[in-house]
Enzyme design. Structure first.
Site, short mmCIF file in Angstrom:
data_model
loop_
_atom_site.label_atom_id
_atom_site.label_comp_id
_atom_site.label_asym_id
_atom_site.label_seq_id
_atom_site.Cartn_x
_atom_site.Cartn_y
_atom_site.Cartn_z
N HIS A 200 136.54 117.39 32.84
CA HIS A 200 136.11 117.82 31.51
C HIS A 200 136.92 117.03 30.48
CE1 HIS A 200 134.46 120.57 28.47
NE2 HIS A 200 135.65 120.47 27.89
N CYS A 201 136.23 116.26 29.65
CA CYS A 201 136.89 115.42 28.66
C CYS A 201 137.15 116.24 27.39
CB CYS A 201 136.04 114.20 28.34
SG CYS A 201 136.79 113.08 27.14
N VAL A 202 138.41 116.54 27.13
CA VAL A 202 138.75 117.36 25.95
C VAL A 202 138.52 116.60 24.65
CG1 VAL A 202 140.41 118.77 27.20
CG2 VAL A 202 141.18 116.65 26.13
N GLY B 278 134.76 117.14 24.31
CA GLY B 278 134.29 118.50 24.54
C GLY B 278 133.11 118.58 25.48
N GLN B 279 133.06 117.67 26.46
CA GLN B 279 131.92 117.59 27.37
C GLN B 279 132.41 117.14 28.73
OE1 GLN B 279 128.53 118.09 27.40
NE2 GLN B 279 127.43 116.15 27.54
#
Length: 291
Positions: free
Chosen positions: A131-133, A136-137
């Protein structure tokens, strides 16, 4: 009272969810604007070089290169966030359950191999990487190409911006390595608040520092994902020494970036259909954990 607190909490949560995207956008455009200013107005340092090395044609080439990278960063990021890697709308085929399939109690569905649940996205993701902070996806099967291309152009852009900002470091250190110059490079915020430097000097020092730190951070992410791509692994699979889905260098590139893997990184608009469906994967090794 409880209802009001709940609404406030939801709004704060939404703001925090979009904050990294807003911050990244601000930094990308700030760095591009500062480097454009350096190319158009400030560079080079010596006035007699402005008519030779930095002619109008040379400046135009630099500006076109910058905006080509900026366009690719923004377009890839947009397509990455718009392309859902989740199992929503995907027919999983309950009759062909095999080795590696699991049952997700949260989604109440059988999920294929390499698929896992993301508690931030609140859904299972096909070939989930992480999950790429910053966006946000989740990074998954359908949007991995855009994620990697965005990383590549961010790395290229920050490398270019760092080299261009070398002149800023030269100006700051021109009078020697002093306490003032070191503090301006390391903690420009403190220098601005205390009135030691002007807002213009602070902006140049802050963006130059951001370029260096951003380049080091993006480099680590970019080369790590290149390493995973060549090995045919996801971030979650990297913890294991096994590589049951590795198809060799060109096979991994083809199955991850699509049919036109050799050119699709140049522009996100170049069609490059993926050969698989994110559900079934060719297995070249044992799926059983080593003992």
């Amino acid at each position: 009272m409880t209802s009001l607190a709940s609404k406030v909490f939801c709004r704060v949560e939404k703001m925090c969810h979009h904050l990294p995207v807003v911050l990244n956008t601000f930094l990308v455009f700030s760095i591009t604007g500062e480097v454009s200013y350096l190319v158009s107005v400030e560079a080079p340092l010596e006035p007699d070089q402005k008519k030779t090395q930095w002619s109008s044609r040379w400046k135009l080439i630099h500006l076109l290169a910058q905006y080509f990278m900026l366009g690719n960063i923004c377009w890839n990021a947009l397509l990455f966030m718009k392309t859902s890697p989740s199992i929503k709308g995907v027919f999983l085929g309950g009759e062909v359950l095999g080795q590696g399939w699991r049952y997700c109690y949260t989604c109440e569905a059988h999920t294929p191999p390499r698929c896992s649940h993301c508690y931030d996205c609140k859904v299972c993701v096909l070939r989930r990487d992480h999950h790429c902070v910053f966006f946000g996806q989740c990074v998954g099967f359908r949007n991995y190409r855009y994620f990697l291309s965005c990383l590549f152009f961010m790395w290229s852009g920050l490398l270019y911006a760092t080299l261009m900002n070398a002149e800023v470091f030269i100006v700051i250190l021109k009078e020697g390595v002093t306490v003032h110059s070191i503090l301006l490079l390391l903690i420009p915020w403190i220098m601005l608040v205390s009135g030691q430097v002007s807002a213009r000097a602070f902006a140049f020092a802050f963006i130059a520092d951001t370029c260096v730190v951003g380049f080091l951070l993006v480099s680590s992410f970019f080369f790590f994902h290149l390493f995973l791509l060549f090995r045919g692994q996801t971030t979650r699979e990297w913890y294991s020494s096994r590589r049951p889905y590795s198809l060799g260098l060109f096979g991994n590139l083809h199955h991850t970036l699509g049919l036109r893997w050799y050119i699709c990184w140049l522009c996100p608009l170049i069609p490059s259909p993926l050969p698989g469906d994110g559900i079934n994967f060719q297995v070249t090794g044992s799926l059983e954990p080593s003992r």
